[in-house]
Design a protein around this motif. Structure first.
Motif, PDB file in Angstrom:
ATOM      1  N   LEU A  12       0.837  -1.206   0.000  1.00 17.86           N
ATOM      2  CA  LEU A  12       0.000   0.000   0.000  1.00 17.86           C
ATOM      3  C   LEU A  12       0.875   1.261   0.000  1.00 17.86           C
ATOM      4  CD1 LEU A  12      -2.855  -1.184   2.398  1.00 17.86           C
ATOM      5  CD2 LEU A  12      -2.875  -1.012  -0.097  1.00 17.86           C
ATOM      6  N   ARG A  13       2.011   1.192   0.716  1.00 18.16           N
ATOM      7  CA  ARG A  13       2.936   2.339   0.660  1.00 18.16           C
ATOM      8  C   ARG A  13       3.438   2.542  -0.764  1.00 18.16           C
ATOM      9  NH1 ARG A  13       5.421  -0.394   5.603  1.00 18.16           N
ATOM     10  NH2 ARG A  13       4.434   0.650   7.380  1.00 18.16           N
ATOM     11  N   GLU A  14       3.730   1.397  -1.400  1.00 19.14           N
ATOM     12  CA  GLU A  14       4.209   1.460  -2.775  1.00 19.14           C
ATOM     13  C   GLU A  14       3.140   2.071  -3.686  1.00 19.14           C
ATOM     14  OE1 GLU A  14       5.170  -1.668  -6.287  1.00 19.14           O
ATOM     15  OE2 GLU A  14       5.453  -2.427  -4.247  1.00 19.14           O
ATOM     16  N   LEU A  15       1.900   1.636  -3.476  1.00 13.73           N
ATOM     17  CA  LEU A  15       0.792   2.173  -4.276  1.00 13.73           C
ATOM     18  C   LEU A  15       0.674   3.690  -4.107  1.00 13.73           C
ATOM     19  CD1 LEU A  15      -1.795   1.810  -6.020  1.00 13.73           C
ATOM     20  CD2 LEU A  15      -3.042   1.310  -3.909  1.00 13.73           C
ATOM     21  N   LEU A  16       0.816   4.142  -2.863  1.00 12.75           N
ATOM     22  CA  LEU A  16       0.715   5.577  -2.608  1.00 12.75           C
ATOM     23  C   LEU A  16       1.837   6.333  -3.311  1.00 12.75           C
ATOM     24  CD1 LEU A  16      -0.408   5.559   1.113  1.00 12.75           C
ATOM     25  CD2 LEU A  16      -1.592   6.689  -0.778  1.00 12.75           C
ATOM     26  N   GLU A  17       3.044   5.740  -3.299  1.00 14.29           N
ATOM     27  CA  GLU A  17       4.165   6.374  -3.998  1.00 14.29           C
ATOM     28  C   GLU A  17       3.855   6.510  -5.485  1.00 14.29           C
ATOM     29  OE1 GLU A  17       6.862   7.904  -2.894  1.00 14.29           O
ATOM     30  OE2 GLU A  17       5.879   7.549  -0.952  1.00 14.29           O
ATOM     31  N   VAL A  18       3.390   5.404  -6.076  1.00 15.49           N
ATOM     32  CA  VAL A  18       3.080   5.402  -7.504  1.00 15.49           C
ATOM     33  C   VAL A  18       2.031   6.466  -7.826  1.00 15.49           C
ATOM     34  CG1 VAL A  18       2.081   4.040  -9.383  1.00 15.49           C
ATOM     35  CG2 VAL A  18       3.641   2.956  -7.770  1.00 15.49           C
ATOM     36  N   GLU A  19       1.003   6.517  -6.999  1.00 16.78           N
ATOM     37  CA  GLU A  19      -0.076   7.459  -7.244  1.00 16.78           C
ATOM     38  C   GLU A  19       0.383   8.897  -7.127  1.00 16.78           C
ATOM     39  OE1 GLU A  19      -3.492   6.905  -8.195  1.00 16.78           O
ATOM     40  OE2 GLU A  19      -2.336   5.172  -8.819  1.00 16.78           O
ATOM     41  N   LYS A  20       1.256   9.121  -6.135  1.00 11.83           N
ATOM     42  CA  LYS A  20       1.757  10.493  -5.971  1.00 11.83           C
ATOM     43  C   LYS A  20       2.573  10.910  -7.181  1.00 11.83           C
ATOM     44  CE  LYS A  20       1.975  10.430  -0.974  1.00 11.83           C
ATOM     45  NZ  LYS A  20       2.895   9.952   0.059  1.00 11.83           N
ATOM     46  N   GLU A  21       3.395   9.968  -7.675  1.00  8.15           N
ATOM     47  CA  GLU A  21       4.195  10.278  -8.865  1.00  8.15           C
ATOM     48  C   GLU A  21       3.298  10.583 -10.049  1.00  8.15           C
ATOM     49  OE1 GLU A  21       7.138   7.262  -9.768  1.00  8.15           O
ATOM     50  OE2 GLU A  21       7.831   7.358  -7.674  1.00  8.15           O
ATOM     51  N   ASN A  22       2.268   9.757 -10.205  1.00  9.55           N
ATOM     52  CA  ASN A  22       1.320   9.988 -11.307  1.00  9.55           C
ATOM     53  C   ASN A  22       0.680  11.360 -11.206  1.00  9.55           C
ATOM     54  OD1 ASN A  22       1.847   7.541 -12.357  1.00  9.55           O
ATOM     55  ND2 ASN A  22      -0.060   6.565 -11.655  1.00  9.55           N
ATOM     56  N   ASP A  23       0.355  11.742  -9.990  1.00  6.48           N
ATOM     57  CA  ASP A  23      -0.260  13.046  -9.783  1.00  6.48           C
ATOM     58  C   ASP A  23       0.642  14.162 -10.267  1.00  6.48           C
ATOM     59  OD1 ASP A  23      -2.654  12.325  -8.902  1.00  6.48           O
ATOM     60  OD2 ASP A  23      -2.371  12.906  -6.797  1.00  6.48           O
TER      61      ASP A  23
ATOM     62  N   ALA B   2     -11.666  11.207  -4.047  1.00  2.00           N
ATOM     63  CA  ALA B   2     -10.378  11.832  -4.299  1.00  2.00           C
ATOM     64  C   ALA B   2      -9.283  10.801  -4.554  1.00  2.00           C
ATOM     65  CB  ALA B   2     -10.001  12.695  -3.100  1.00  2.00           C
ATOM     66  N   LYS B   3      -8.245  11.238  -5.231  1.00  4.80           N
ATOM     67  CA  LYS B   3      -7.072  10.420  -5.507  1.00  4.80           C
ATOM     68  C   LYS B   3      -6.459   9.872  -4.214  1.00  4.80           C
ATOM     69  CE  LYS B   3      -5.920  10.632  -9.959  1.00  4.80           C
ATOM     70  NZ  LYS B   3      -5.644   9.398 -10.699  1.00  4.80           N
ATOM     71  N   CYS B   4      -6.087   8.630  -4.240  1.00  7.28           N
ATOM     72  CA  CYS B   4      -5.353   8.003  -3.134  1.00  7.28           C
ATOM     73  C   CYS B   4      -6.179   7.802  -1.884  1.00  7.28           C
ATOM     74  CB  CYS B   4      -4.133   8.816  -2.710  1.00  7.28           C
ATOM     75  SG  CYS B   4      -2.931   9.005  -3.983  1.00  7.28           S
ATOM     76  N   LYS B   5      -7.399   8.292  -1.894  1.00  8.32           N
ATOM     77  CA  LYS B   5      -8.184   8.203  -0.675  1.00  8.32           C
ATOM     78  C   LYS B   5      -8.228   6.771  -0.139  1.00  8.32           C
ATOM     79  CE  LYS B   5     -12.997   8.027   0.629  1.00  8.32           C
ATOM     80  NZ  LYS B   5     -14.381   8.261   0.251  1.00  8.32           N
ATOM     81  N   TRP B   6      -8.544   5.853  -1.027  1.00  6.00           N
ATOM     82  CA  TRP B   6      -8.757   4.478  -0.554  1.00  6.00           C
ATOM     83  C   TRP B   6      -7.453   3.797  -0.163  1.00  6.00           C
ATOM     84  CZ3 TRP B   6     -13.137   2.627   1.220  1.00  6.00           C
ATOM     85  CH2 TRP B   6     -14.297   3.360   0.919  1.00  6.00           C
ATOM     86  N   ALA B   7      -6.369   4.192  -0.793  1.00  9.77           N
ATOM     87  CA  ALA B   7      -5.078   3.630  -0.384  1.00  9.77           C
ATOM     88  C   ALA B   7      -4.744   4.082   1.036  1.00  9.77           C
ATOM     89  CB  ALA B   7      -3.990   4.063  -1.361  1.00  9.77           C
ATOM     90  N   TYR B   8      -5.038   5.336   1.349  1.00 10.78           N
ATOM     91  CA  TYR B   8      -4.815   5.808   2.727  1.00 10.78           C
ATOM     92  C   TYR B   8      -5.723   5.064   3.706  1.00 10.78           C
ATOM     93  CZ  TYR B   8      -1.810   9.723   1.389  1.00 10.78           C
ATOM     94  OH  TYR B   8      -0.761  10.486   0.927  1.00 10.78           O
ATOM     95  N   ILE B   9      -6.974   4.870   3.298  1.00  5.11           N
ATOM     96  CA  ILE B   9      -7.906   4.147   4.177  1.00  5.11           C
ATOM     97  C   ILE B   9      -7.404   2.716   4.410  1.00  5.11           C
ATOM     98  CG2 ILE B   9     -10.227   3.115   4.264  1.00  5.11           C
ATOM     99  CD1 ILE B   9     -11.308   5.686   3.027  1.00  5.11           C
ATOM    100  N   GLY B  10      -6.941   2.092   3.315  1.00  3.11           N
ATOM    101  CA  GLY B  10      -6.448   0.716   3.430  1.00  3.11           C
ATOM    102  C   GLY B  10      -5.218   0.631   4.311  1.00  3.11           C
ATOM    103  N   LEU B  11      -4.288   1.576   4.107  1.00  2.14           N
ATOM    104  CA  LEU B  11      -3.056   1.561   4.903  1.00  2.14           C
ATOM    105  C   LEU B  11      -3.375   1.809   6.380  1.00  2.14           C
ATOM    106  CD1 LEU B  11      -0.003   1.331   5.005  1.00  2.14           C
ATOM    107  CD2 LEU B  11       0.185   3.763   4.430  1.00  2.14           C
ATOM    108  N   HIS B  12      -4.291   2.734   6.618  1.00  2.00           N
ATOM    109  CA  HIS B  12      -4.675   3.004   8.006  1.00  2.00           C
ATOM    110  C   HIS B  12      -5.272   1.752   8.651  1.00  2.00           C
ATOM    111  CE1 HIS B  12      -7.801   4.108  11.023  1.00  2.00           C
ATOM    112  NE2 HIS B  12      -6.779   4.784  11.518  1.00  2.00           N
ATOM    113  N   LEU B  13      -6.084   1.039   7.892  1.00  2.00           N
ATOM    114  CA  LEU B  13      -6.695  -0.191   8.413  1.00  2.00           C
ATOM    115  C   LEU B  13      -5.624  -1.230   8.768  1.00  2.00           C
ATOM    116  CD1 LEU B  13      -9.225  -2.153   8.764  1.00  2.00           C
ATOM    117  CD2 LEU B  13      -8.690  -2.882   6.430  1.00  2.00           C
ATOM    118  N   VAL B  14      -4.673  -1.431   7.840  1.00  2.00           N
ATOM    119  CA  VAL B  14      -3.643  -2.452   8.068  1.00  2.00           C
ATOM    120  C   VAL B  14      -2.770  -2.064   9.266  1.00  2.00           C
ATOM    121  CG1 VAL B  14      -1.585  -3.515   7.083  1.00  2.00           C
ATOM    122  CG2 VAL B  14      -3.641  -3.255   5.680  1.00  2.00           C
TER     123      VAL B  14
END
Lengths: 545, 435
Positions: free
Chosen positions: A452-463, A484-496
């Protein structure tokens, strides 16, 4: 009105040609509607409208010319066939009114009680009619229900060969014949023309129909519900005693009695699988008898004035229940795995298919059970179970979820399933899970966090690379619900992260605890900014940490 | 912490946001009042295809107008308890013509009903009701409740109670009618009907006094009814129509409403393993998971959808906000954005509210749109602008709060995280604690 553009609708009504067409249709409908109810009343209260003698005449006499029902004139004498024809015409136009289906069922049962041989094709006729209605309106509750009713009715009322005489017959079979010669005739017909398919074949073709409807609308929950219902019926009908049956009516009878279907088993209508888990080796569909249930099957609701049909013998229902051969573990597994694979392919077609994810969540415990049964592992039962859970959770994460969230990170659909898997794979507090398993749980959670951290990195770069130009947000209706962008990745990371903290805080050093906590809190802070609609919930969660 | 009283919408989260307008009070009132005559016309196509659910249509109409006008005005404008001379007999008389004595329930309509002003010689028969069904029985009782006509001698309460209790199945579920279709919508209808008739038993775990129950024999097995609802819960915290069916916001309202009426909301926080297929110890997420799932129904437009990845629709303003109100979590969505969405769905030419902006209005969306505006506190503000006192909707019984109070109906709500309870909910029993 759902999906009707206001301007178009209003201008249609202003068009004299359209509005006169609609007016004619309305008048036809109202006429038929009135006709149907008055004729039904006359049929059941003959003394009010016709001389008593006329009411006793066989309805077969009025069958001629049934194809002309386009122009229904009030007949001198009401007949169930005319009423059936009216319901068919009305329901083909509008399948929603449940009272029309009621009258249809009432007439089907009525004619079957009068032993009209031609009604033996009723199951195909009802399947055809409902299919037509559902193509018109795939979300019609009543049409789907009538299809269910027709299937259950034909299973619980098998083509009977026993030649019972008129009034003594309490079977209520649709295609029953009065005389042995007629039975023989029917049998021949069945064998040579193959008019009546084995119920199992019908059920399997019903799964095919579901697949077709879900091709047109993958989120049609009526159709998913119907699919689950068909699977439950298959689960109660697939006994090996039946698999070799030919399509003679005697083997039909045998076959149908081997179905684990009680006439009054209400769980059939809800497609309940609840009992599948409670039995490890065989399946029982819970064949308890319900006195209330008997109204819906095979018995016409009694009318106050002179018309009622005998209750279906509850002893017979009981006999059917008792002579059941249970479905073997392998047969059940085949059904379950088939459904599991169906959801896999639907999800791979479109990761937004929340209905398929939901269906999968219901299959998951059954798949688990099946794997545990299949495993030859002789370790302690608790360990084996938890190990199987973790293996399955890892599979779901690696083969479905990772792919889904990296492909469509802003689509909330797979994230709900992710939350469920994370919750499902937690070690239960009261059982003696061994250390290896608990460690595997921890490892999997850390792997999830890394991805999920990796996903957030990728998304930020895309942004950064592709600044939002607004076109993908406002254009399509679908994107409206994306958020919003990345919202669900943050939610997922927070959950984990919060799950790791909750489960393993005792094994962690203080620095790791502090750093995970900060990271989890950081997710929430970010969420408050990018998803302000729901900031109150995030603020509540911050307070929880 | 958020400053908002979650369900106390009148002191809403965003006091700075101006309420967008205009709210078309006069247009909506006109639209509602004239709808019946339009549908009654024998040449109305809309009337023909919706004739089977007319009882619910009349309920939506009356309830919608009841939010905008007081009871006396509603009665006069609609001809509720007395006829509109030369036009139409009283609605209450029509309701009784739709009573189906064979089943003991109300049908969705009847045929052969002759309106005043129409030559009565054309009718050769008495009105024939459609078959009794739980959906229409509840609508009929709701209409009678708004008409203050529950003591009308034509109302055969005992038969209706028998009708409802006869539709409960062994697993606790309810069929809609004698033909057996099962759905949690029907559970809500059954419980609400019995509550309105003062015949609802309370579950064994309730500490409330059984003040609603008359006689010794309970009409239904309420414990089983509640257990059945819980068995319809899903992995996302939501509820479906039957066990195993996908979560849907409309179905969530029915289940939460039924749990509220049955004083059993605490079961939301029970262990999933006790009531579901999962043999593992799955945390069911409590009210928080469900409320979160509902909050994620809000789309960028501000409108609410019924399932993930679906389009927003005004009717979910009711289904979702009512459930969030009951759970004390209205503040989990952006209420002012939702209010704006509903306002955009008004027809500014002819009145009425549609499912989405620019669509054709109907009475169903008009009623649920007004309910949404009421539950977020906007309707009250429009009222004072209009110089009127608008009535509020009760999120459990879907009736004006004064009607609920007068009937003495008492359900259950969850106190929100900040301990604030909306005024309109104070008549209900308050369940403490969020978890």
């Amino acid at each position: 009105m759902h999906g009707q553009k206001r301007s178009e609708y209003k201008s249609r009504l202003l068009n004299p040609e359209t509005s006169s067409k609609l007016a004619t249709k309305a008048q036809q409908w109202n006429h038929l509607s009135h006709e149907l109810l008055t004729q039904r009343r006359r049929l059941f209260m003959p003394q009010m409208q016709t001389p008593p003698a006329a009411a006793d005449a066989a309805p077969a006499a009025t069958l001629a010319g049934e194809d002309d029902y386009g122009v229904v004139l009030p007949p001198s004498k009401p007949s169930p066939d005319i009423l059936l024809a009216i319901t068919e015409k009305m329901l083909s136009v509008n399948p929603d009114p449940s009272h029309l289906w009621n009258i249809r069922r009432e007439m089907l049962l009525y004619t079957s009680q009068l032993h009209v041989p031609k009604s033996s094709l009723v199951i195909q006729a009802e399947l055809a009619l409902t299919a037509h209605c559902l193509q018109r309106n795939p979300k019609s509750y009543s049409a789907w229900y009538h299809r269910k009713w027709s299937l259950v009715y034909s299973i619980t009322h098998p083509t009977a060969t026993k030649a019972t005489v008129g009034g003594n017959d309490r079977d209520g079979s649709i295609s029953i014949s009065n005389t042995p010669s007629a039975t023989q005739q029917t049998e021949d017909k069945l064998r040579t023309e193959g008019h009546v398919m084995d119920m199992k074949t019908i059920l399997i073709s019903e799964l095919e129909l579901c697949a077709q409807f879900l091709q047109l609308d993958e989120r049609n929950f009526h159709c998913w519900n119907y699919r689950r219902f068909v699977v439950a019926l298959l689960g109660s009908c697939g006994g090996s005693g039946a698999s070799s049956s030919s399509s003679t009516s005697s083997s039909m009878r045998q076959y149908a009695t081997s179905c684990m279907v009680d006439k009054s088993d209400w769980s059939l209508f809800t497609g309940s699988w609840s009992s599948w888990l409670n039995q490890s080796a065989t399946v029982s569909m819970g064949a308890q008898s319900s006195s209330r249930g008997q109204k819906a099957m095979g018995n016409i609701p009694s009318h106050p004035d002179g018309f009622s049909i005998d209750e279906t013998s509850s002893e017979e229902a009981h006999t059917i229940t008792q002579s059941i051969s249970a479905l073997s573990r392998e047969e059940l597994d085949t059904i379950i795995i088939n459904e599991w694979n169906f959801t896999t392919s639907k999800i791979h077609d479109n990761f937004s298919n929340g209905s398929a994810f939901h269906y999968r969540s219901k299959l998951l415990p059954l798949i688990l059970e099946s794997r545990i049964m299949a495993s030859l592992d002789h370790e302690g039962k608790g360990n084996r179970r938890y190990a199987a859970i973790l293996a399955l959770a890892r599979e779901e994460w690696e083969s479905i979820l990772l792919n889904a969230i990296f492909t469509e990170p802003d689509d909330q659909t797979p994230w709900w399933y992710h939350r469920f898997i994370v919750s499902w794979m937690k070690p239960s507090s009261n059982s003696n899970n061994d250390n290896d398993n608990v460690q595997e749980c921890e490892v999997l959670l850390y792997e999830m966090a890394d991805s999920l951290r990796e996903l957030l990195e990728v998304e930020k770069e895309n942004d950064v690379l592709l600044p939002l130009e607004g076109d993908d947000v406002s254009d399509s209706n679908k994107d409206e619900s994306k958020g919003a962008k990345c919202k669900w990745a943050y939610i997922g990371l927070h959950l984990v992260l919060s799950t790791i903290l909750k489960l393993f805080i005792s094994r962690m050093d203080e620095d790791s605890v502090v750093s995970l906590r900060m990271e989890a809190e950081g997710c929430l802070t970010e969420l408050i900014t990018i998803d302000p609609n729901r900031k109150e919930r995030y603020q509540n969660l911050v307070a929880d940490i | 912490m958020a400053a908002s009283g979650t369900s106390d919408a009148t002191t809403s989260t965003t006091p700075t946001t101006a309420i967008i307008g205009p709210f078309h009070d006069a247009l909506h009132t006109n639209y509602i009042i004239n709808l019946g005559a339009k549908l009654d016309s024998p040449t109305s196509y809309e009337g023909a295809v919706t004739e089977h659910l007319r009882m619910s249509g009349v309920y939506w109409t009356l309830a919608a107008l009841s939010l905008l006008r007081n009871a006396e005005e509603v009665d006069t404008l609609m001809g509720l308890t007395s006829s509109i001379v030369g036009k139409r007999k009283a609605i209450v008389d029509w309701v009784f013509a739709c009573y189906d004595p064979r089943t003991g329930g109300f049908g969705g309509n009847c045929t052969g009903w002759v309106s005043e002003g129409v030559d009565s010689s054309t009718s050769t028969i008495d009105p024939i009701p459609h078959d009794g069904h739980l959906l229409y029985t509840l609508s009929a009782l709701q209409i009678l409740a708004m008409a203050n006509a529950l003591d009308d001698e034509r109302l055969n309460k005992e038969s209706i109670v028998n009708f409802v209790s006869g539709l409960q199945n062994e697993d606790g579920s309810f069929s809609g009618d004698e033909w057996g279709e099962i759905d949690t919508r029907f559970t809500y209808c059954a419980l609400s009907c019995l509550a309105i008739l003062g015949r609802l038993p309370l579950p064994s775990w309730s500490s409330e006094k059984h003040q609603n129950v008359r006689g010794d024999v309970a009409a239904i097995d309420i414990d089983m009814a509640v257990r059945y609802i819980i068995s319809c819960r899903n992995f996302d915290g939501g509820f479906g129509s039957v066990p195993g069916a996908e979560s849907h916001a409309g179905q969530v309202f029915c289940c939460i409403g039924a749990l509220s009426i049955a004083h059993s909301l605490h079961l939301l926080n029970g262990e999933a393993s006790a009531c579901d297929d999962y043999s593992n110890n799955v945390d069911n997420g409590g009210a928080d998971l469900l409320a979160w799932w509902l909050a994620e129904r809000q789309c960028d437009s501000g409108g609410l959808n019924g399932r993930p990845e679906k389009q927003a629709d005004v009717c979910y303003s009711w289904w979702i906000l009512s459930a969030l109100s009951i759970m004390g979590r209205v503040g989990w969505i952006d209420t002012s954005k939702l209010g704006k969405f509903i306002m955009n769905c008004q027809d500014d030419d002819d009145g009425g509210i549609a499912d989405r902006p620019c669509d054709m209005p109907d009475v169903y969306h008009t009623f649920f749109g007004l309910c949404g505006l009421s539950l977020i506190g906007h309707l009250g503000k429009f009222g004072s602008k209009e110089g009127r006192t608008y009535r509020e909707i009760d999120p459990i019984f879907a009736l004006p709060t004064d009607v609920v109070e007068k009937l003495g109906l008492r359900a259950q709500v969850i106190r929100n995280l900040n301990g604030v309870v909306d005024d309109r909910l104070r008549i209900h029993c308050i369940l403490d604690g969020s978890k």
